[in-house]
Design an enzyme around this catalytic site. Structure first.
Site, PDB file in Angstrom:
ATOM      1  N   GLU A  15       0.816  -1.216   0.000  1.00  0.00           N
ATOM      2  CA  GLU A  15       0.000   0.000   0.000  1.00  0.00           C
ATOM      3  C   GLU A  15       0.845   1.259   0.000  1.00  0.00           C
ATOM      4  O   GLU A  15       0.433   2.286  -0.535  1.00  0.00           O
ATOM      5  CB  GLU A  15      -0.924   0.007   1.222  1.00  0.00           C
ATOM      6  CG  GLU A  15      -1.964   1.113   1.190  1.00  0.00           C
ATOM      7  CD  GLU A  15      -3.101   0.878   2.167  1.00  0.00           C
ATOM      8  OE1 GLU A  15      -3.607   1.872   2.709  1.00  0.00           O
ATOM      9  OE2 GLU A  15      -3.486  -0.283   2.384  1.00  0.00           O
ATOM     10  N   LYS A  16       2.026   1.182   0.598  1.00  0.00           N
ATOM     11  CA  LYS A  16       2.857   2.378   0.715  1.00  0.00           C
ATOM     12  C   LYS A  16       4.334   1.982   0.697  1.00  0.00           C
ATOM     13  O   LYS A  16       4.676   0.814   0.985  1.00  0.00           O
ATOM     14  CB  LYS A  16       2.503   3.164   1.979  1.00  0.00           C
ATOM     15  CG  LYS A  16       2.546   2.332   3.243  1.00  0.00           C
ATOM     16  CD  LYS A  16       1.951   3.059   4.420  1.00  0.00           C
ATOM     17  CE  LYS A  16       0.455   3.075   4.397  1.00  0.00           C
ATOM     18  NZ  LYS A  16      -0.176   1.767   4.655  1.00  0.00           N
TER      19      LYS A  16
ATOM     20  N   ASP B 224      -2.851  -3.030   3.235  1.00  0.00           N
ATOM     21  CA  ASP B 224      -3.367  -3.128   4.605  1.00  0.00           C
ATOM     22  C   ASP B 224      -4.472  -4.181   4.700  1.00  0.00           C
ATOM     23  O   ASP B 224      -5.257  -4.369   3.768  1.00  0.00           O
ATOM     24  CB  ASP B 224      -3.921  -1.779   5.072  1.00  0.00           C
ATOM     25  CG  ASP B 224      -2.816  -0.790   5.415  1.00  0.00           C
ATOM     26  OD1 ASP B 224      -1.641  -1.194   5.409  1.00  0.00           O
ATOM     27  OD2 ASP B 224      -3.128   0.385   5.681  1.00  0.00           O
TER      28      ASP B 224
ATOM     29  N   ASP C  83      -7.480  -4.717   5.516  1.00  0.00           N
ATOM     30  CA  ASP C  83      -8.827  -4.207   5.748  1.00  0.00           C
ATOM     31  C   ASP C  83      -9.497  -3.934   4.402  1.00  0.00           C
ATOM     32  O   ASP C  83      -8.899  -4.155   3.340  1.00  0.00           O
ATOM     33  CB  ASP C  83      -8.813  -2.941   6.613  1.00  0.00           C
ATOM     34  CG  ASP C  83      -7.916  -1.839   6.061  1.00  0.00           C
ATOM     35  OD1 ASP C  83      -7.648  -1.829   4.840  1.00  0.00           O
ATOM     36  OD2 ASP C  83      -7.476  -0.978   6.845  1.00  0.00           O
TER      37      ASP C  83
ATOM     38  N   TYR D 215       3.802   4.260  12.167  1.00  0.00           N
ATOM     39  CA  TYR D 215       2.707   4.725  11.309  1.00  0.00           C
ATOM     40  C   TYR D 215       1.621   5.428  12.132  1.00  0.00           C
ATOM     41  O   TYR D 215       1.064   4.841  13.065  1.00  0.00           O
ATOM     42  CB  TYR D 215       2.116   3.524  10.575  1.00  0.00           C
ATOM     43  CG  TYR D 215       1.029   3.853   9.584  1.00  0.00           C
ATOM     44  CD1 TYR D 215       1.313   4.507   8.397  1.00  0.00           C
ATOM     45  CD2 TYR D 215      -0.296   3.499   9.852  1.00  0.00           C
ATOM     46  CE1 TYR D 215       0.312   4.802   7.487  1.00  0.00           C
ATOM     47  CE2 TYR D 215      -1.308   3.783   8.945  1.00  0.00           C
ATOM     48  CZ  TYR D 215      -0.992   4.440   7.763  1.00  0.00           C
ATOM     49  OH  TYR D 215      -1.995   4.731   6.868  1.00  0.00           O
TER      50      TYR D 215
ATOM     51  N   ARG E 178      -1.476   6.882  11.147  1.00  0.00           N
ATOM     52  CA  ARG E 178      -2.905   6.838  10.795  1.00  0.00           C
ATOM     53  C   ARG E 178      -3.532   5.522  11.271  1.00  0.00           C
ATOM     54  O   ARG E 178      -4.099   4.766  10.496  1.00  0.00           O
ATOM     55  CB  ARG E 178      -3.080   6.991   9.283  1.00  0.00           C
ATOM     56  CG  ARG E 178      -2.631   8.347   8.754  1.00  0.00           C
ATOM     57  CD  ARG E 178      -2.624   8.352   7.238  1.00  0.00           C
ATOM     58  NE  ARG E 178      -2.081   9.569   6.692  1.00  0.00           N
ATOM     59  CZ  ARG E 178      -2.788  10.533   6.103  1.00  0.00           C
ATOM     60  NH1 ARG E 178      -4.084  10.398   5.989  1.00  0.00           N
ATOM     61  NH2 ARG E 178      -2.216  11.614   5.633  1.00  0.00           N
TER      62      ARG E 178
END
Length: 690
Positions: free
Chosen positions: A7-8, A101, A103, A318, A320
């Site tokens: 994702e990142k 992630d 989710d 992280y 967030r």
């Protein structure tokens, strides 16, 4: 070649390190038989209406509702370069391991890229709850088949598309009505944004309609053999309201006369040792609440600073995250983190030396871990002197919450003494600190310490049940009930998280509690910022938020189903059903479109009846100077970029140009408002508003 799609970038490098993919390339890392690349959040975004149909470019009621036949996504401005990298890598991939992630949103970010690139090969799923090496290795040994988590993608599409339908259509509908009523701003409507706005509107009205009630306390100085203490009178039920307060001054005064100088008995004497565990490490919303309360830092600013500490300074993990717990695998790294903290800042060395890295608090709990763990300091050495003031404040708060986990509980003796004098009951409470424990690390903010009730902190003498007690002095204190406080950005975020308690249906209340209310850790700050930019909310003083007249008119005009957080709970339940395969995306969107058609139909009917809630709205002159200036700058920039487009878009289809037949639009000039032809510059016909 197996391709891991993360994702990142930071996530990709962590996974790549464990896989042995450490050779850096442009947009990915590479190892033997494996490549690891990454998105930068969402590389694709929902398409604007005019990219579907040219007639959807103008904001007109007769084009609503807008419901795309085939949904489209577009590359974000910042995502084009990385998307090309991923697309090329997919061409040589024999298998893709989705490592975004764990989710719904993470699934959607990865799957929408694979779909856009028309990848049809094998897909596996890496399900990670933490990014330490041990957790990554464990997840790599238990890859899931791709089809197992694919329904999460369908749920993610449902959320995005339904949000588009509601936001695009209702924002246009009510903004058009607002323009027709003379309001120039954008009246934005959203699944999360609107219930959030209603929270502030309701609180403001509670404050404005609040009527203070007088009540009366009686405090009596009690004398016993071992000393003296103050105790408060407990009114009898017939003299008390629902909160246990006496509202009758005469009754309170009669009690003073009745007990003055009289002797009674101690009916209860109880002392308990209380051991208070350390507060958990921080997640984003609690960090935002604390920053707002302590330093009046906005939610957006707090997120920006935390992101800088994470990305630029490498000082924290992280940010967030919605989780306040830590994976047990990371417990063994505690000594390294503590040593790094001391090496970075000698002023905290003594606290680190007093910490016990073998002491395990309740924060270490794998069962409570979500996609990310709590925000904690990293084991990297931080150049404290290079941090900005805001970075220093947040870093210190984060590290102290982590440090507190390695201190014993805060211990104090809590004492209650009840007395009965002339049939009137009194109670004294006291607290005596016995062991500072974790408070050595975390301390207590000065403001909070000053606000603590002094009576609770009194040291009570040792007494026995049945012991005589004499009232030496009794005093009456007249007080008034107070309205609730206005929201700050911090308390509004907390209200968004706990909004479920306002919902009556127990099933929906449970859903909102399980989903942490409305919005997410990453979006709540931007939602508040949007409401401020749209001038639906304004700042009152340094901290408080207040709703504008337009916000109140909008909340009143919208149907309850749009402003009610229970609607979000219904959506979340349906999205969960899609994710577990018991419902379908098409069924959900079909119901959403039917609901939207009714809402737009109601707006049109009200317009035909001449009902407009946005006529003659008063000005809101509460915003701070800095907010006004930023709004003016934003408005000026918008005007320079395309004021003609903004003005021409707000068309009134019910009013036709007498020259060419096109719809008229309400415009403004330095001389006032007027009707102008929407076909401008081809037709330059104008008419006075009157």
């Amino acid at each position: 070649m197996i391709l891991y799609l993360c994702e990142k970038p930071s996530q990709g490098r962590d996974i790549g390190r464990v896989l042995g993919a450490t050779a850096r390339r442009e947009g990915y890392v590479e190892g033997s038989g494996v490549r690891v690349t990454w998105c930068i959040g969402h590389l694709l975004e929902m398409t604007e209406p005019d990219r579907y149909k040219p007639e959807w470019k103008q904001w007109r009621l007769d084009t609503l509702p807008m419901t795309p036949d085939v949904w489209k996504l577009e590359l974000t401005k910042r995502g084009g370069k990385q998307f090309k990298v991923i697309k090329e890598l997919l061409k040589g991939a024999s298998e893709v391991v989705l490592a975004t992630d764990a989710d719904r949103e993470g699934e959607t970010i990865g799957r929408e890229v694979l779909e856009r690139c028309r990848y049809r090969g094998k897909v596996s799923r890496l399900w990670l709850s933490a990014l330490d090496d041990a957790s990554i290795r464990k997840a790599l040994s238990a890859l899931r088949p791709g089809q197992q988590t694919e329904p999460l993608y369908q749920a993610g599409l449902g959320r995005a598309r339904a949000d588009w339908l509601v936001g695009m259509n209702l924002t246009r509908a009510y903004t058009i009505i607002g323009r027709q009523g003379g309001y120039d701003g954008v009246l934005s409507v959203g699944r999360v944004q609107t219930p959030t706005l209603k929270l502030v509107v309701d609180r403001d009205r509670q404050i404005e309609n609040f009527k203070p009630v007088d009540y009366f306390d009686v405090t009596a100085l009690h004398r016993v053999a071992s000393g003296a203490f103050n105790a408060k009178w407990i009114p009898q039920k017939q003299h008390a309201d629902d909160e246990g307060r006496c509202l009758d001054r005469a009754v309170a005064e009669s009690v003073i006369q009745k007990v003055q100088g009289q002797v009674g008995k101690v009916t209860k004497a109880e002392t308990k040792r209380v051991k208070e565990p350390p507060p958990l490490p921080l997640e984003l919303s609690t960090l935002q609440q604390e920053a707002s309360r302590r330093w009046s830092m906005s939610a957006k600013k707090t997120l920006e600073v935390a992101q800088s500490l994470y990305e630029k300074r490498k000082a924290v993990t992280y940010p967030r995250t919605d989780c306040r717990f830590l994976p047990t695998e990371q417990f063994k790294d505690a000594s390294k983190v503590l040593q790094a903290m001391a090496a970075s800042d000698p002023s905290i060395t003594s606290l680190v030396q007093n910490a016990n890295p073998k002491l395990r608090s309740k924060a270490w709990n794998d069962k409570k871990i979500t996609a990310h763990h709590a925000i904690i300091p990293t084991a990297a050495k931080v150049k404290i002197e290079s941090l900005s003031r805001e970075e220093s404040l947040l870093y210190d708060l984060i590290r102290r919450h982590y440090l507190a986990q390695f201190f014993p509980p805060f211990e104090y003796d809590a004492t209650i003494i009840d007395t009965l004098v002339c049939e009137e009951a009194f109670r004294a409470t006291g607290r005596v600190e016995k062991a500072p424990g974790w408070k050595q690390a975390l301390g207590q903010p000065q403001k909070e310490a000053k606000s603590t009730d002094n009576e609770d902190l009194q040291s009570l003498p040792s007494v026995q049940v049945g012991e005589d007690v004499r009232i030496e002095k009794a005093e009456l204190t007249a007080k008034q009930t107070k309205p609730p406080n206005r929201y700050t950005e911090g308390t509004l975020i907390q209200a968004m998280k706990s909004v479920g308690k306002l919902v009556e249906d127990p099933r929906l209340r449970k859903i909102l509690r399980e989903t942490s209310g409305i919005g997410t850790e990453a979006t709540r700050a931007s939602i508040i910022e949007t409401l401020l930019k749209r001038q639906l909310l304004a700042n009152e003083g340094k901290k408080h938020l207040i709703s504008s007249p337009a916000a109140r008119a909008l909340v009143d005009a919208l149907p309850h189903s749009v402003t009610d957080p229970a609607t979000t709970a219904v959506w979340e339940q349906t999205l969960d059903d899609i994710a577990n395969g018991s419902s379908s995306l098409d069924e959900f969107l079909g119901k959403s479109e039917l609901w939207l058609n009714k809402l737009i139909g109601n707006v049109k009917k009200r317009q035909e009846m001449g009902i407009n809630p946005f006529h003659n709205l008063p000005e809101l002159a509460i915003a701070t100077r800095s907010r006004r200036l930023s709004s003016r700058r934003a408005a000026g920039a918008g005007a320079r970029r395309g004021s003609r487009k903004a003005n021409a878009a707000m068309v009134d289809p019910s009013r036709a140009c007498t020259q060419c037949g096109s719809a008229m639009v309400r415009r403004k000039s330095k001389h006032g408002e007027f009707w102008g032809c929407s076909a401008y510059p081809k037709c330059r016909h104008t008419m006075p508003i009157a």
